[in-house]
Design an enzyme around this catalytic site. Structure first.
Site, PDB file in Angstrom:
ATOM      1  CB  CYS A  14      -0.824   0.110   1.250  1.00  9.38           C
ATOM      2  SG  CYS A  14      -1.975  -1.207   1.327  1.00  9.38           S
ATOM      3  N   GLY A  42       0.665   0.158  -5.102  1.00 10.79           N
ATOM      4  CA  GLY A  42      -0.600  -0.574  -5.008  1.00 10.79           C
ATOM      5  C   GLY A  42      -1.588  -0.086  -6.008  1.00 10.79           C
ATOM      6  CG  ASN A 117       2.465   0.454   3.688  1.00 10.49           C
ATOM      7  OD1 ASN A 117       3.593   1.280   3.367  1.00 10.49           O
ATOM      8  ND2 ASN A 117       2.411  -0.550   3.262  1.00 10.49           N
ATOM      9  N   GLY A 118       1.041  -1.800   5.745  1.00  8.13           N
ATOM     10  CA  GLY A 118       1.626  -2.920   6.512  1.00  8.13           C
ATOM     11  C   GLY A 118       0.984  -4.140   6.648  1.00  8.13           C
ATOM     12  CE1 TYR A 258      10.471  -4.618  -8.619  1.00  9.69           C
ATOM     13  CE2 TYR A 258       8.995  -5.225  -6.599  1.00  9.69           C
ATOM     14  CZ  TYR A 258       9.215  -4.970  -7.852  1.00  9.69           C
ATOM     15  OH  TYR A 258       7.915  -5.295  -8.937  1.00  9.69           O
TER      16      TYR A 258
END
Ligand code: SF4
Length: 473
Positions: A14, A42, A117-118, A258
């Site tokens: 996310c 995302g 996010n997580g 990445y």
């Protein structure tokens, strides 16, 4: 079919954003622009929630930001002084709009919107406990567990309610929350997931997963949110609180390998520079005689430039990426997977024919895509293909919000480097060392999570946590 099965990469879950700007007439547009800059984190769903004096309105839908937020939708949302947004990538095929974010929960005094996010490692247990006490969940996300915990304690005041919720949750999280007249940002006690603060030159603040979101809306980078820090932004400015200081920092090293965009600066380190440095170190650790250095586009490019600079071998284009290939029509069988790689990547034959190539990739997860790419290059006339990887062998799954296969599907968990070389049909294969990766990031040995390379997780992982079953955020 999961994107990771097509391109053999880890995938982030996310991106989050929050804006506080009094009198802003175009907050929805700014949130949209910021989310478009975070779209690489995302692509499955997008959502925005606006807070007008405690009255929260929101819209979320499956799809890319610019498809979800049409001019008519943006107009219907209206404006406000505070807004948050979210782009999501889920790991399960059963992705649906209820699981999209921001999540909005209502309590007696108003609404709370939350974007996460997580991934929580104890979500299942917390959810069970809450259900036992009468909570009803409308999504399968961990984020709803956090939102529920906050709402339950709201009688203590928003700040105490958030801290009480954070005391219970374990895992990785960067949160943006809006309630009352506040915008709140939180980073987990390890700093696993990123979050940074920016400022508008004419007043107002912005929080985002990556600093690239600031550039598109004309905000300036101020600083990263620290691990275990809560930032509260309201009419009186920015207030910082530390709710946890006892954990060692463990920023996800894959952000540098990445996930993050190269033009982002994260925890004081520019991503492009970090990747280029990784390429240089890779060239020192695994030199080879060759005619041309090429990259698996796009994420291998920065490391390939570094490898070329260090080795003196020219850098060139050997593979062209089709950026417009969707993924939903791809069927999960062997033949279609082959086709998917060909649709996504094509060889620039004129550049590779008769050459000894160094092929730089940022990671090898299952190894399936690497073999297809090496075969394509050799079929186009490459004399030799020497594969160099700018992350260490991935031997363990991630439990912190990153889409990873189970351990037995990770090729480096079950095969030696020599065996992987044979499997992917390469003439030689070399991975950067874990120490080399740490050096390339330059934040010190103890600042990074390297669990997927070492198996040393920054926190205990419940045995029953299985990555591809849990819905992540
Ligand atoms: S296990 Fe790997 S992917 Fe997961 S947070 Fe740690 S470094 Fe990142």
């Amino acid at each position: 079919m999961f994107p990771s099965q097509i391109d053999d990469k880890f995938h982030d879950e996310c991106g989050v954003i929050g804006i506080y700007r009094e009198g802003a007439e175009n907050i929805t547009e700014m949130l949209c622009y910021g989310l478009i800059a975070l779209q690489h984190r995302g692509q499955e769903s997008a959502g925005i929630a606006l807070n007008r004096f405690g009255n929260v309105v929101h819209y979320k839908e499956m799809g890319l930001v610019q498809d979800v937020f049409t001019p008519a939708i943006m107009q219907s949302l209206g404006s406000g002084d505070i807004g948050i947004g979210h782009v999501r990538y889920s790991t399960s095929g059963e992705s649906y709009v209820a699981n999209a974010q921001p999540l909005v929960v209502h309590y007696r005094g108003g609404g709370i919107a939350l974007a996460h996010n997580g991934n929580l490692v104890n979500a299942e247990k917390l959810r069970g406990d809450l259900e036992d006490r009468g909570s009803i969940f409308s999504t399968t996300t961990d984020s709803e567990v956090i939102a529920n915990l906050i709402a339950r304690n709201y009688n203590l005041g928003y700040q105490e309610a958030i801290i009480k919720a954070l005391e219970k949750v374990e895992g990785a999280y960067a949160l943006v929350i809006t309630c009352e007249d506040k915008l709140v940002g939180v980073r987990d006690p390890y700093g696993l997931r990123p979050l940074c603060l920016g400022k508008f030159p004419d007043g107002g603040y912005i929080l985002a997963s990556e600093s690239v979101a600031f550039d598109v809306v004309g905000a300036e980078f101020v600083r990263d949110i620290e691990k275990g820090e809560i930032i509260v932004i309201d009419g009186s400015g920015v207030h910082s609180y530390t709710y946890s200081s006892s954990k060692e920092k463990a920023i996800c090293s894959f952000e540098y390998v990445y996930f993050a965009r190269p033009d982002t600066t994260m925890d004081g380190r520019n991503i492009y520079e970090s990747r280029r440095e990784a390429g240089k170190i890779l060239a020192k650790e695994h030199p080879v005689d060759a005619d041309l250095v090429i990259a698996v586009p796009d994420s291998g490019k920065s490391a390939a430039i570094g490898y070329a600079q260090e080795s003196g071998i020219p850098f060139g284009i050997g593979l062209i990426k089709n950026k417009y290939m969707g993924r939903t029509f791809i069927q999960p069988n062997q033949k279609m997977r082959e086709l998917a790689v060909r649709l996504k990547l094509n060889v620039l034959r004129a550049n590779v024919e008769g050459k000894r190539l160094v092929l730089i990739d940022d990671s090898i997860v299952r190894g399936t895509t690497s073999r297809r790419i090496v075969d394509m290059l050799k079929a186009a006339g490459a004399k030799e293909v020497h594969v160099r990887v700018s992350s260490p062998p991935v031997t363990h799954s991630c439990f912190f919000g990153i889409d990873t296969p189970s351990r037995k599907q990770l090729v480096a968990a079950t095969h030696s480097i020599e065996q992987i070389k044979e499997m992917i049909h390469a003439d030689s294969l070399g991975f950067i060392s874990a120490q080399g990766l740490v050096e390339s990031v330059g934040l010190g040995d103890n600042a990074l999570c390297k669990a997927c390379f070492t198996g040393h997780y920054p926190m205990p992982i419940p045995l029953k946590t299985v990555p591809h079953v849990a819905e992540k955020n």
